[in-house]
Scaffold this motif. Structure first.
Motif, PDB file in Angstrom:
ATOM      1  N   ALA A  33       0.992  -1.212  -0.106  1.00 35.76           N
ATOM      2  CA  ALA A  33      -0.193   0.036   0.078  1.00 35.76           C
ATOM      3  C   ALA A  33       0.813   1.328   0.061  1.00 35.76           C
ATOM      4  O   ALA A  33       0.361   2.408   0.376  1.00 35.76           O
ATOM      5  CB  ALA A  33      -1.092  -0.115   1.255  1.00 35.76           C
ATOM      6  N   VAL A  34       2.186   1.053  -0.422  1.00 33.39           N
ATOM      7  CA  VAL A  34       2.936   2.610  -0.244  1.00 33.39           C
ATOM      8  C   VAL A  34       3.071   2.861  -1.670  1.00 33.39           C
ATOM      9  O   VAL A  34       2.580   2.226  -2.642  1.00 33.39           O
ATOM     10  CB  VAL A  34       4.170   2.365   0.177  1.00 33.39           C
ATOM     11  CG1 VAL A  34       4.522   1.596   1.608  1.00 33.39           C
ATOM     12  CG2 VAL A  34       5.254   1.203  -0.898  1.00 33.39           C
ATOM     13  N   PRO A  35       3.205   4.230  -1.823  1.00 30.27           N
ATOM     14  CA  PRO A  35       3.208   4.992  -3.150  1.00 30.27           C
ATOM     15  C   PRO A  35       4.347   4.208  -4.192  1.00 30.27           C
ATOM     16  O   PRO A  35       5.410   3.785  -3.664  1.00 30.27           O
ATOM     17  CB  PRO A  35       3.758   6.369  -3.017  1.00 30.27           C
ATOM     18  CG  PRO A  35       3.371   6.660  -1.713  1.00 30.27           C
ATOM     19  CD  PRO A  35       3.629   5.310  -0.944  1.00 30.27           C
ATOM     20  N   PRO A  36       4.114   3.955  -5.566  1.00 33.28           N
ATOM     21  CA  PRO A  36       5.141   3.520  -6.463  1.00 33.28           C
ATOM     22  C   PRO A  36       6.445   4.277  -6.251  1.00 33.28           C
ATOM     23  O   PRO A  36       6.498   5.353  -6.232  1.00 33.28           O
ATOM     24  CB  PRO A  36       4.531   3.841  -7.755  1.00 33.28           C
ATOM     25  CG  PRO A  36       3.249   3.985  -7.442  1.00 33.28           C
ATOM     26  CD  PRO A  36       2.976   4.649  -6.199  1.00 33.28           C
ATOM     27  N   GLY A  37       7.408   3.306  -6.159  1.00 29.96           N
ATOM     28  CA  GLY A  37       8.932   3.771  -6.223  1.00 29.96           C
ATOM     29  C   GLY A  37       9.503   4.022  -4.950  1.00 29.96           C
ATOM     30  O   GLY A  37      10.510   4.171  -4.837  1.00 29.96           O
ATOM     31  N   ARG A  38       8.543   4.369  -3.893  1.00 27.60           N
ATOM     32  CA  ARG A  38       9.110   4.894  -2.698  1.00 27.60           C
ATOM     33  C   ARG A  38      10.034   3.858  -1.950  1.00 27.60           C
ATOM     34  O   ARG A  38       9.447   2.672  -1.919  1.00 27.60           O
ATOM     35  CB  ARG A  38       7.725   5.337  -1.971  1.00 27.60           C
ATOM     36  CG  ARG A  38       8.104   6.070  -0.696  1.00 27.60           C
ATOM     37  CD  ARG A  38       8.266   7.718  -1.499  1.00 27.60           C
ATOM     38  NE  ARG A  38       7.406   8.359  -2.163  1.00 27.60           N
ATOM     39  CZ  ARG A  38       6.141   8.931  -1.645  1.00 27.60           C
ATOM     40  NH1 ARG A  38       5.830   9.126  -0.400  1.00 27.60           N
ATOM     41  NH2 ARG A  38       5.245   9.266  -2.622  1.00 27.60           N
ATOM     42  N   PRO A  39      10.955   3.958  -1.370  1.00 28.13           N
ATOM     43  CA  PRO A  39      11.747   3.160  -0.453  1.00 28.13           C
ATOM     44  C   PRO A  39      10.982   2.451   0.635  1.00 28.13           C
ATOM     45  O   PRO A  39      10.359   3.162   1.336  1.00 28.13           O
ATOM     46  CB  PRO A  39      13.068   3.847  -0.095  1.00 28.13           C
ATOM     47  CG  PRO A  39      13.112   5.081  -0.592  1.00 28.13           C
ATOM     48  CD  PRO A  39      11.768   5.368  -1.104  1.00 28.13           C
ATOM     49  N   VAL A  40      11.177   1.305   0.613  1.00 30.62           N
ATOM     50  CA  VAL A  40      10.455   0.517   1.665  1.00 30.62           C
ATOM     51  C   VAL A  40      11.271  -0.612   2.124  1.00 30.62           C
ATOM     52  O   VAL A  40      12.188  -1.374   1.406  1.00 30.62           O
ATOM     53  CB  VAL A  40       9.069  -0.485   1.145  1.00 30.62           C
ATOM     54  CG1 VAL A  40       8.600  -1.211   2.335  1.00 30.62           C
ATOM     55  CG2 VAL A  40       8.389   0.444   0.370  1.00 30.62           C
ATOM     56  N   VAL A  41      11.812  -0.467   3.601  1.00 31.42           N
ATOM     57  CA  VAL A  41      12.777  -1.744   3.920  1.00 31.42           C
ATOM     58  C   VAL A  41      11.902  -2.451   4.999  1.00 31.42           C
ATOM     59  O   VAL A  41      11.127  -2.145   5.803  1.00 31.42           O
ATOM     60  CB  VAL A  41      13.782  -0.977   4.817  1.00 31.42           C
ATOM     61  CG1 VAL A  41      14.740  -2.063   5.529  1.00 31.42           C
ATOM     62  CG2 VAL A  41      14.697  -0.063   3.797  1.00 31.42           C
ATOM     63  N   VAL A  42      12.039  -3.796   4.909  1.00 31.63           N
ATOM     64  CA  VAL A  42      11.441  -4.768   5.784  1.00 31.63           C
ATOM     65  C   VAL A  42      12.360  -5.524   6.271  1.00 31.63           C
ATOM     66  O   VAL A  42      13.233  -5.860   5.939  1.00 31.63           O
ATOM     67  CB  VAL A  42      10.367  -6.005   5.088  1.00 31.63           C
ATOM     68  CG1 VAL A  42       9.741  -6.919   5.865  1.00 31.63           C
ATOM     69  CG2 VAL A  42       9.092  -5.115   4.304  1.00 31.63           C
ATOM     70  N   VAL A  43      12.248  -5.556   7.833  1.00 32.74           N
ATOM     71  CA  VAL A  43      13.165  -6.560   8.566  1.00 32.74           C
ATOM     72  C   VAL A  43      12.132  -7.415   9.378  1.00 32.74           C
ATOM     73  O   VAL A  43      11.328  -7.056  10.152  1.00 32.74           O
ATOM     74  CB  VAL A  43      14.089  -5.615   9.452  1.00 32.74           C
ATOM     75  CG1 VAL A  43      15.091  -6.594  10.377  1.00 32.74           C
ATOM     76  CG2 VAL A  43      14.585  -4.559   8.950  1.00 32.74           C
ATOM     77  N   ALA A  44      12.398  -8.831   9.070  1.00 29.19           N
ATOM     78  CA  ALA A  44      11.391  -9.796   9.433  1.00 29.19           C
ATOM     79  C   ALA A  44      12.093 -10.891  10.025  1.00 29.19           C
ATOM     80  O   ALA A  44      13.102 -11.420   9.505  1.00 29.19           O
ATOM     81  CB  ALA A  44      10.610 -10.205   8.348  1.00 29.19           C
ATOM     82  N   GLU A  45      11.674 -11.429  11.231  1.00 27.07           N
ATOM     83  CA  GLU A  45      12.229 -12.317  11.863  1.00 27.07           C
ATOM     84  C   GLU A  45      11.587 -13.587  11.756  1.00 27.07           C
ATOM     85  O   GLU A  45       9.913 -13.782  11.966  1.00 27.07           O
ATOM     86  CB  GLU A  45      12.047 -12.141  13.643  1.00 27.07           C
ATOM     87  CG  GLU A  45      12.920 -13.122  14.267  1.00 27.07           C
ATOM     88  CD  GLU A  45      12.612 -12.911  15.871  1.00 27.07           C
ATOM     89  OE1 GLU A  45      13.036 -11.765  16.220  1.00 27.07           O
ATOM     90  OE2 GLU A  45      12.241 -13.879  16.411  1.00 27.07           O
ATOM     91  N   VAL A  46      12.050 -14.579  11.322  1.00 23.39           N
ATOM     92  CA  VAL A  46      11.512 -16.001  11.114  1.00 23.39           C
ATOM     93  C   VAL A  46      12.363 -17.150  11.759  1.00 23.39           C
ATOM     94  O   VAL A  46      13.623 -17.110  11.987  1.00 23.39           O
ATOM     95  CB  VAL A  46      11.273 -16.448   9.715  1.00 23.39           C
ATOM     96  CG1 VAL A  46      10.034 -15.456   8.958  1.00 23.39           C
ATOM     97  CG2 VAL A  46      12.223 -16.285   8.922  1.00 23.39           C
ATOM     98  N   GLU A  47      12.013 -18.247  11.776  1.00 24.04           N
ATOM     99  CA  GLU A  47      12.692 -19.132  12.238  1.00 24.04           C
ATOM    100  C   GLU A  47      14.117 -19.509  11.731  1.00 24.04           C
ATOM    101  O   GLU A  47      15.331 -19.538  12.037  1.00 24.04           O
ATOM    102  CB  GLU A  47      11.984 -20.788  12.409  1.00 24.04           C
ATOM    103  CG  GLU A  47      12.588 -21.939  13.225  1.00 24.04           C
ATOM    104  CD  GLU A  47      13.151 -21.777  14.330  1.00 24.04           C
ATOM    105  OE1 GLU A  47      12.514 -20.775  15.242  1.00 24.04           O
ATOM    106  OE2 GLU A  47      14.064 -22.142  15.136  1.00 24.04           O
TER     107      GLU A  47
END
Ligand SMILES: Cc1cc2nc3c(=O)[nH]c(=O)nc-3n(C[C@H](O)[C@H](O)[C@H](O)COP(=O)(O)OP(=O)(O)OC[C@H]3O[C@@H](n4cnc5c(N)ncnc54)[C@H](O)[C@@H]3O)c2cc1C
Length: 279
Positions: free
Chosen positions: A146-160
């Motif tokens: 749902a962010v505007p096109p081209g805008r920087p998005v960083v995801v930091v996700a913890e999984v096993e």
């Protein structure tokens, strides 16, 4: 309101996707928040009632016979088909929500209430940072979409481990850092915070969404506010669950815990580097 399971599938080692439908969802009204959630009611084994049940019918039952409420994010709502998608963490042979999801079959019923929510990526942020574990991945996935096109998005996700990772997509310029718990038993609370602290410092206004295990979210909050990466009014931070507590036990202490965290003085902690590292 109640829904029927249409289909289920494993998204990863720890996440089960459950698609719900049926006439019971006719009254479902989605919100525009990307973290909108429903309160789901899971029945204990041998419950002397079935879905749909009346609140009056269960109110006077003993605690272990009443339905167990659990909040679960709306991963997607298909308004044409009137289908609701939930992604639920299955975390071993414990938990009413986790076990229900692992065993759910088409035709099973689930009673629910909602939705409610509080965050949608603001269109005027310069970049976005979404942080959390499996419980927050459904909201993070919806936020990234749902962010505007081209805008920087960083995801930091913890999984096993690698088997816990899921594909994420975004119209933005998406960068995903997976953090693995496997083999890190001693220092789980700080894993996400250390990964966030090792990222390059972003320029401009950062909108951050940090949800998941309580102590992990507290540690990430300290880094983001302490190092002034994010302004407090641009930070959506909430403890979805707490290690060592089931949801009933957690709800009895959650308000006091939240006040304690809000009152914490935040100063410089781990400094963000100018060189990013990827987990
Ligand atoms: C607004 C909101 C939205 C949420 N959205 C989602 C969602 O979309 N998907 C989702 O899976 N969860 C989501 N959660 C978290 C979920 O409500 C909790 O994790 C809940 O405790 C799970 O219930 P349970 O019955 O499976 O386990 P419980 O009976 O509450 O707990 C049993 C044991 O499992 C542990 N435990 C609980 N959750 C986890 C977990 N995720 N990983 C490892 N151990 C755990 C507990 O600490 C306890 O020891 C959300 C929470 C909130 C507040």
């Amino acid at each position: 309101m109640y829904a029927e399971v249409i289909s289920t599938r494993r998204l990863s080692s720890h996440l089960v996707r459950v698609v719900l439908g049926g006439a019971g969802l006719d009254e479902f009204e989605p919100s525009t928040d990307t973290d909108q959630y429903v309160n789901c009611f899971f029945l204990p084994e041998g419950a002397p009632y079935a879905v749909p049940f009346d609140d009056d019918e269960v109110r006077d039952l003993s605690r272990d016979q009443r339905p167990f409420p659990r909040r679960i994010t709306v991963r997607a709502w298909d308004g044409d088909r009137r289908e609701l998608t939930l992604d639920i963490a299955s975390h071993g042979d414990v938990g009413y929500a986790g076990r229900w999801a692992a065993r759910a079959r088409p035709g099973d019923r689930l009673q629910l209430r909602g939705p409610a929510g509080g965050y949608r990526p603001p269109a005027d942020a310069d970049s976005y940072l979404f942080v959390g574990d499996e419980s927050a991945l459904p909201a993070i996935a919806a936020c990234a979409e749902a962010v505007p096109p081209g805008r920087p998005v960083v995801v930091v996700a913890e999984v096993e481990d690698g088997a816990g990772e899921i594909p994420l997509s975004s119209p933005g310029a998406l960068e995903v850092h997976w953090v693995h718990r496997a083999g890190r038993a001693g220092d789980l609370d700080g894993l996400l915070a250390a990964a966030v602290a090792s990222l390059p410092r972003p320029d401009g206004v950062v909108s951050a969404f940090v949800h998941g295990e309580a102590e992990a979210t507290r540690a990430v909050r300290r880094v983001l506010l302490g190092d002034r990466v994010v302004d407090e009014d641009q930070l959506s931070c909430s403890p979805y669950w707490r290690r060592g507590y089931d949801d009933e036990a957690w709800r009895t202490v959650k308000a006091a815990w939240t006040r304690e965290v809000a009152a914490e003085p935040v100063g410089p902690t781990l400094s963000l580097t100018n060189e990013g590292t990827s987990s």
